[in-house]
Design an enzyme around this catalytic site. Structure first.
Site, PDB file in Angstrom:
ATOM      1  N   ASN A   1      -9.923  -0.658  -0.767  1.00  0.00           N
ATOM      2  CA  ASN A   1      -8.465  -0.548  -0.627  1.00  0.00           C
ATOM      3  C   ASN A   1      -7.818  -1.133  -1.884  1.00  0.00           C
ATOM      4  O   ASN A   1      -7.887  -2.341  -2.117  1.00  0.00           O
ATOM      5  CB  ASN A   1      -8.026  -1.317   0.628  1.00  0.00           C
ATOM      6  CG  ASN A   1      -6.528  -1.222   0.876  1.00  0.00           C
ATOM      7  OD1 ASN A   1      -5.770  -0.775   0.008  1.00  0.00           O
ATOM      8  ND2 ASN A   1      -6.102  -1.646   2.045  1.00  0.00           N
TER       9      ASN A   1
ATOM     10  N   CYS B   1       0.819  -1.227   0.000  1.00  0.00           N
ATOM     11  CA  CYS B   1       0.000   0.000   0.000  1.00  0.00           C
ATOM     12  C   CYS B   1       0.852   1.276   0.000  1.00  0.00           C
ATOM     13  O   CYS B   1       0.356   2.357  -0.313  1.00  0.00           O
ATOM     14  CB  CYS B   1      -0.940   0.004   1.191  1.00  0.00           C
ATOM     15  SG  CYS B   1      -2.015  -1.422   1.209  1.00  0.00           S
TER      16      CYS B   1
ATOM     17  N   HIS C   1      -3.658   7.056   2.228  1.00  0.00           N
ATOM     18  CA  HIS C   1      -3.983   5.728   1.684  1.00  0.00           C
ATOM     19  C   HIS C   1      -5.397   5.370   2.135  1.00  0.00           C
ATOM     20  O   HIS C   1      -5.759   5.568   3.294  1.00  0.00           O
ATOM     21  CB  HIS C   1      -2.965   4.703   2.200  1.00  0.00           C
ATOM     22  CG  HIS C   1      -3.368   3.301   1.914  1.00  0.00           C
ATOM     23  ND1 HIS C   1      -3.709   2.873   0.657  1.00  0.00           N
ATOM     24  CD2 HIS C   1      -3.512   2.208   2.739  1.00  0.00           C
ATOM     25  CE1 HIS C   1      -4.036   1.593   0.697  1.00  0.00           C
ATOM     26  NE2 HIS C   1      -3.929   1.172   1.948  1.00  0.00           N
TER      27      HIS C   1
END
Ligand code: UT7
Length: 328
Positions: A287, A116, A257
């Protein structure tokens, strides 16, 4: 001071054609729209279909960013793709993008795997290449097809992730000497990236080439990741302000994020930030790992190029974390 600045001149993104809502998932597994919305803020996630791969999404995002920057693929001399779900173990997904863009000469293309945080790591690396004079025009892409790494029988992970790609063009430009030295000129002002491998098992795949001869599925200690994500976001925003002599009021936009709206809301609460200064897109895309920050960035591309002070914040598997402060 370095005589070159690296400036974001274009932003683009690409999503698969199909998405699944929470209601769609509730038909396949023991979950509900209410649970997913309340615990994560996610309402839907895009899922790659036949013929859609990390490289194809990355290429579309790249073409959109190139058009937005008004450059030609021939100008690109560095391609970095941040991904942990590439088309193949090798060659690099960046090489596939390079082939699609038909860039034959004077270009280096490689992947970065920092989950990520991959996009932040890739920006940090491209920024260094540009400032060292090793490249002039970089394509920095975050692209993932995480849906292909999910165990769809595991409701604790499969509801969280989605597919997509986002890209920016980063160009090396000289400082404008007509501008007074004290004023900040557009470009990447500062980046910091970190890793702590002691948390390697908290978010991982259950296999890999060298361990199981397969990719395995995503496994996560959700609470551990959640707690650390809040801590790292706090730490990085504090660092960004201290490193650059900023107050919260100097920051126009924070793009964190997008993993869980509760993590982002904690950041808003901890720093007393006005909600409209923090971009939240986790409801639309879930995500998307390395694609999450550039996908969000693309949502504001029509309004962000006006000298805005933007902070990008990441935290992910490894653990990895970092920030980028960019003046647009
Ligand atoms: O990208 C890197 C960063 N990633 C993250 O930041 C993710 C961080 N972690 C999280 O976002 C959260 O930990 C989750 C969203 C993954 C989980 O939220 P939670 O509030 O920590 O829930 P939990 O794991 O403690 O589970 C609570 C309950 C459990 O049931 P019991 O044991 O209380 O009866 C789970 O079995 O919720 C249950 N549960 C579900 N229920 C309905 C877990 N997944 C689901 C589901 N639908 N999909």
């Amino acid at each position: 001071m370095c005589s070159i600045r690296s400036v974001i001149t274009g932003i683009g993104a690409s999503l698969p054609k199909k998405y699944l809502t929470n209601f769609d998932l509730a038909e396949k597994m023991d979950t509900s729209d209410e649970w997913i919305t309340k615990r994560t803020g996610i309402k839907r996630r895009y899922v790659a279909g036949e013929g859609e791969t990390t490289a194809s999404l990355a290429t579309k995002a790249a073409l959109s960013a190139i058009a937005h920057a008004k450059v030609s693929p021939r100008d690109i001399d560095l391609i970095i793709v941040a991904t942990v779900s590439g088309d193949y173990i090798f060659p690099a997904t960046a090489a596939l993008v390079q082939r699609e863009l038909e860039i034959r000469e004077n270009c280096v293309a490689f992947d970065i795997g920092a989950a990520c945080s991959g996009f932040i790591f890739a920006i940090d690396m491209a920024d260094s290449y540009l400032k060292l004079g090793k490249a002039k025009c970089a394509l920095v892409i975050g692209a993932e097809t995480f849906s292909r790494l999910l165990d769809w029988n595991d409701r604790s992970t499969s509801i969280l992730f989605g597919d997509g790609a986002g890209a920016v063009v980063l160009q090396a430009l000289p400082y404008d000497t007509a501008v007074t030295a004290s004023s900040m000129q557009p470009g990447i002002q500062f980046c910091r990236i970190y890793s702590d491998g002691m948390y390697a098992d908290a978010l991982k795949t259950s296999g890999g080439v060298s361990t199981t001869s397969s990719s395995g599925f995503v496994q996560m200690d959700g609470r551990c990741v959640f707690k650390n994500a809040i801590e790292k976001f706090n730490e990085m925003l504090t660092c960004a302000m201290e490193d650059n002599g900023l107050t919260i009021d100097d920051i126009d936009l924070i793009i964190p994020h997008q993993a869980n709206v509760r993590i982002i809301e904690k950041l808003i609460e901890n720093f007393g930030i006005s909600r409209d200064k923090v971009l939240i897109t986790v409801d639309k895309h879930a995500n998307t790992s390395a694609a999450s920050i550039p996908l969000s960035f693309n949502e504001v591309r029509d309004i962000v190029f006006s000298g805005k002070n933007v902070i990008l914040l990441s935290m992910g598997a490894g653990f990895t974390w970092g920030y980028v402060f960019v003046k647009m």
